[in-house]
Design an enzyme around this catalytic site. Structure first.
Site, mmCIF file in Angstrom:
data_model
loop_
_atom_site.group_PDB
_atom_site.id
_atom_site.type_symbol
_atom_site.label_atom_id
_atom_site.label_comp_id
_atom_site.label_asym_id
_atom_site.label_seq_id
_atom_site.Cartn_x
_atom_site.Cartn_y
_atom_site.Cartn_z
ATOM 1 N N ASP A 329 -9.689 -10.232 -2.791
ATOM 2 C CA ASP A 329 -9.912 -9.561 -1.524
ATOM 3 C C ASP A 329 -11.335 -9.903 -1.059
ATOM 4 O O ASP A 329 -12.178 -10.311 -1.855
ATOM 5 C CB ASP A 329 -9.759 -8.052 -1.724
ATOM 6 C CG ASP A 329 -9.784 -7.284 -0.409
ATOM 7 O OD1 ASP A 329 -9.485 -7.898 0.616
ATOM 8 O OD2 ASP A 329 -10.109 -6.092 -0.431
ATOM 9 N N ASP A 644 -8.352 -3.369 -3.517
ATOM 10 C CA ASP A 644 -8.804 -1.981 -3.558
ATOM 11 C C ASP A 644 -7.909 -1.026 -2.798
ATOM 12 O O ASP A 644 -8.039 0.180 -2.924
ATOM 13 C CB ASP A 644 -10.242 -1.873 -3.020
ATOM 14 C CG ASP A 644 -10.369 -2.445 -1.606
ATOM 15 O OD1 ASP A 644 -9.335 -2.842 -1.019
ATOM 16 O OD2 ASP A 644 -11.499 -2.496 -1.095
ATOM 17 N N ASP A 648 -2.690 -3.541 -1.544
ATOM 18 C CA ASP A 648 -2.863 -4.513 -2.625
ATOM 19 C C ASP A 648 -2.025 -4.182 -3.857
ATOM 20 O O ASP A 648 -1.852 -5.038 -4.732
ATOM 21 C CB ASP A 648 -4.337 -4.581 -3.053
ATOM 22 C CG ASP A 648 -5.248 -5.033 -1.933
ATOM 23 O OD1 ASP A 648 -4.918 -6.033 -1.282
ATOM 24 O OD2 ASP A 648 -6.276 -4.370 -1.703
#
Length: 920
Positions: A329, A644, A648
């Site tokens: 990410d 996070d 995800d």
């Protein structure tokens, strides 16, 4: 009632009509009852799967466990109660660990279920009330205001400056400004500005929405279903252990049958032949392997915790060593999650701003017009346009910048991150808002429909209007601009727009600033006051900058043969710019940034090609992330995934190792992960990979060390049966050697320091066996040496008049001492013990000392003699054992040296061949 579903592509009136909902009165009690009967409660279904007892029982359904359970049965039959208890304790410990690991998926679903257990403000039958979120039904009219958690998916019907933080769901790094515009059906989740989604947070403004989906039908409910139906994969280590276990199982059964058959053909009593087969099976079973692997992984967990990586799943430690691709990410992991002004444009000049984050350390440097060449730092007080731009950013601002104090060691902000970035750039010019001798008189707050904020300020005995906002909202209102000398000149709109395009192409977020002098009598500010005749001051361009340590970490991963892919919900331009700064997109790279929209209609083959070829994916959905991970795994990669947010979680669960952020990550992401970063920093992933490689190295060294013991013991038994002589080792002796040496000798390899250049070599091939041909040859060599020396010393002691108990004690001592000498050669699988350093791992010496003390008790303590059928032996016997152990170490050292020399010669030959080819 029609089923429209694509709510974002429908007019709000059409959505209201479908649910027969009145935005002023809401649903009637009868309508609510009908909807509750049809759709049920607003809750996410739990997917518990198998019950706890069945899940625990399945932990024993493994080939290696079958072998160990067989050992338990054998030792029980031999009435060796202590050994039975120890082996069964190992089996039970591994089962408990596996059970705990498997439970994490259920925890993730439960976390999702808990994420919507809150309240909602609704209008029902014309009355505003607060109800439990579980009672919401499609068609409910919900009121939203700053601080509210959105508790169902809804189509917005009214908004006033509404901004929603959707980072947990979409990965978008800044709050989304909502509106009522009808969107195309193809609009991605992150682009649906007319919708509010369950689990997101209202950060600014107010709004009214009609509930369109509840419970499992919400976007977060779909993610819950993906988590529940996404299986976790075996790690490379567990795959290899399973393969090894199957081979070992067949080998043990086969050798035991051969032993039984040979004994029968020799005319031995059936009971004696059976006991020999049992002894061989016990010798071949590596009883200490599961416990040792578990303990070594646990030590790896401890080492990683010191480097800010918390492991939730033990095999994940080893998986890191085999990782070939890291999908990361962007926001907060690769970047600081702190908006930072990087460039300022004013008076026809471009300025660079140094420093990162909210720490106001840095300076402003002038650049040549339309150039990136920096000159010395400038004094903003001598640059009228720059000074005016910075002052407007500091005064037209509602954020606060807080200096470090006794409780917080870092600079902090209160308010919007974008406004905080403007305060920081002003601080870097020694222009804190409190030092500007200014006082606010009135203000027009930022409103999404206007796209600007304006303040009326008293500044140095003058009353001035300051504005900031998007270039589209500010520029049309400007008639003049400041030149380099600070004088008002005619607006050059084309030059400004070109500069905006250049800055935006770098992924920077651009804000425009303007001002207008007014009379001292004016005390209020309206939109009409800022409708025209403003002076354009300049632009400030900002970005969430990459972490400096992440840049080095990405480079280190590339050197280690690990590709880094950025998968983010952010915009493509921003993702591209950050990826270039991080080195994910390199100058020679032919790949490009791919958006979730582009991934939507690809065939499986096309998707696989794009997933492998490109390294940056922007505006992706949770489904895209999961599909990307699956596609890369199908190509044979070991994939680590960082994230996070709730969005995800499915990809984190599917990845070979899911890495969640502990500081700012959601509970759902943490529960779906195998590892958490306590500093939310990509550099920690790199450190964890390094530790993982070290752990896998040490695990491999342990396996190469321990298998010759089992091989040697099996060969000793087989040789005795072939020759028709009594067994040099009894089953109880074999168990003694296997368990004590595994713990006191082999486990010391867990503390072996990481070898040099560990991050300069490619990842381990996930399909390669744990033991290659070279190491298998070494295992056979050492097994044969242990067999020859132990059997030879046993026969020699009998020849010189020793009792059978004494001769067997010598054979046991030979295995223990031989393993101790061989241990030094296993500290590195290709380098000599002297190059590693004799005393670089003090635990080796501690383990040997403890093992020798225990072996002396085994040999000379009467109680131990009774338990294990051992007997005291002479000093001369010990000297012969030590000499044989030293000989084994010498032979292995010579073998390693010869192989190393051949490897070097081969490498030199290949280099010379390449040079000749190049010259030709």
């Amino acid at each position: 009632m029609q089923d429209l579903k694509d709510w974002h592509s429908q007019h709000s009136e059409a959505v209201l009509k479908q649910f027969e909902a009145n935005p002023e009165r809401g649903l009637s009690p009868h309508q609510v009852d009908r909807q509750q009967a049809q759709f049920g409660p607003n809750a996410i279904t739990k997917h518990d799967g198998d019950g706890p007892l069945k899940r625990f029982a399945l932990q024993f359904h493994q080939p290696l466990v079958y072998i160990l359970l067989s050992a338990v049965v054998v030792t029980l039959a031999l009435q060796e109660w202590v050994d039975s208890i120890v082996i069964f304790a190992v089996v039970l410990l591994n089962a408990i660990i596996g059970f705990v690991q498997e439970s994490k998926a259920i925890n993730a679903i439960n976390a999702l279920s808990g994420s919507i257990k809150s309240t909602a403000t609704v209008i029902r039958d014309g009355v505003k009330s607060t109800i439990p979120a579980q009672q919401l039904v499609p068609g409910d009219i919900v009121l939203l205001q700053a601080g509210d958690k959105v508790t169902a998916d809804m189509r917005l019907v009214k908004v006033r400056d509404l901004q929603v933080d959707e980072s947990a769901l979409t990965g978008e790094s800044v709050p989304v400004e909502k509106n009522l515009e009808v969107l195309a059906k193809e609009a991605l989740l992150g682009d649906r500005q007319n919708m509010a989604f369950s689990s997101t947070l209202v950060v600014y403004g107010t709004g009214v929405g009609v509930v369109t989906e509840t419970g499992d039908n919400t976007e977060i409910g779909k993610i819950s279903e993906m988590i529940a139906t996404t299986p976790t994969l075996d790690t490379p280590l567990t795959k290899r252990i399973k393969q090894f276990s199957h081979v070992l199982l067949y080998a043990i059964v086969g050798l035991a049958a051969i032993t039984l058959l040979i004994g029968y053909l020799h005319g031995q009593p059936l009971l004696d032949s059976f006991m020999a087969a049992v002894a061989l099976a016990v010798g071949a079973i590596p009883e200490g392997l599961p416990a040792a692997v578990t303990i070594m992984l646990a030590i790896g967990v401890s080492l990683m915790a010191k480097r800010k990586a918390v492991i939730r799943n033990l095999p994940a430690v080893e998986t890191l060593g085999s990782t070939t691709i890291i999908c990361s990410d962007k926001t907060g992991t690769l970047t600081k999650n702190e908006m930072t002004v990087e460039q300022i444009y004013s008076g026809g000049l471009l300025y660079a701003v140094s420093g990162n984050g909210y720490d106001p350390e840095g300076e402003i440097q002038a650049q040549m017009p339309q150039s990136e060449l920096q000159s010395a730092a400038v004094d903003p007080s001598t640059q009228p346009g720059l000074y005016a731009t910075l002052r407007a950013g500091a005064l037209c601002n509602d954020a606060q910048l807080m200096a470090p104090d006794t409780q917080n060691a870092q600079w902090r902000i209160s308010g919007d991150p974008t406004e905080a970035a403007l305060l920081v750039s002003a601080h870097k010019a020694n222009m804190a808002s409190g030092s500007l001798n200014a006082k606010r008189v009135d203000c027009i707050p930022f409103q999404s429909e206007y796209q600007y904020m304006a303040t009326l300020d008293d500044v140095d005995d003058a009353r001035i209007i300051h504005m900031k906002g998007s270039i589209e909202s500010i520029l049309p209102k400007c008639q003049f601009m400041l030149n380099e000398q600070g004088a008002c000149v005619a607006l050059d709109q084309e030059a400004i727009e070109q500069q905006v395009e250049r800055l935006a192409a770098k992924g920077l977020r651009v804000l425009a600033f303007a001002s207008k002098a007014t009379s001292q009598e004016q005390s209020t500010l309206s939109h009409e006051d800022v409708a025209g005749e403003l002076v354009f001051l300049g632009l400030q361009a900002m970005i969430d900058p990459p972490r400096p340590e992440a840049i080095e970490a990405v480079a280190a991963c590339h050197r280690a043969g690990i590709r880094v892919k950025m998968i983010t919900g952010d915009h493509a331009l921003t993702a591209t710019s950050i990826a270039k700064q991080l080195g994910i997109i390199q100058p020679q790279s032919a790949g490009k940034t791919v958006t979730g929209y582009q991934l939507g209609d690809l065939s499986e083959h096309e998707f696989s090609d794009i997933a492998s070829y490109n390294d940056v994916f922007a505006r992706v959905s949770p489904e895209n992330k999961l599909q990307l991970v699956k596609s890369l795994q199908a190509e044979g990669h070991v994939v680590a995934m960082t994230g996070d947010g709730v969005n995800d979680a499915p990809a984190l669960r599917r990845a070979d190792i899911g890495v969640a952020m502990a500081l700012n990550g959601t509970e759902v992401a943490r529960d779906a992960s195998d590892m958490m970063l306590t500093d939310d920093n990509f550099a920690t992933v790199r450190a964890a990979v390094e530790e993982g490689r070290g752990v896998f190295d040490n695990l491999k060294k342990f396996i190469v060390w321990t298998l010759p013991t089992n091989g040697g013991e099996g060969l000793v038994i087989l040789l005795a049966v072939l020759l028709g002589v009594s067994l040099p080792l009894l089953p109880v002796h074999i168990l003694w050697v296997n368990m004590t040496t595994a713990i006191l000798l082999g486990l010391m390899l867990a503390f072996e320091p990481r070898e040099k250049g560990i991050m300069e070599r490619p990842p381990y091939d996930p399909d390669a066996p744990i033991i290659d041909r070279i190491l298998m040859w070494r295992i056979l060599l050492v097994s044969s040496l242990l067999c020859i020396t132990a059997f030879g010393l046993y026969e020699l002691e009998l020849m010189w008049g020793a009792t059978e108990a004494q001769a067997r004690t010598v054979a046991v001592a030979m295995f223990v001492v031989g393993e101790a000498f061989y241990l030094f050669n296993c500290r590195s699988l290709d380098r000599s013990v002297f190059s590693v350093g004799m005393f670089s791992n003090r635990w080796i010496w501690i383990g040997i000392a403890l093992m020798m003390a225990l072996q002396l008790l085994f040999t000379y303590q009467p109680l131990m003699n009774d338990w294990f059928q051992s007997a005291p032996i002479s000093l001369e016997a010990w000297l012969r054992v030590i000499a044989c152990g030293w000989l084994i170490s010498l032979i292995v050292g010579v073998e390693k040296h010869l192989r190393g020399r051949n490897k070097t010669s081969q490498a030199t030959s290949d280099t010379n061949t390449n040079r000749v080819s190049e010259s030709v």
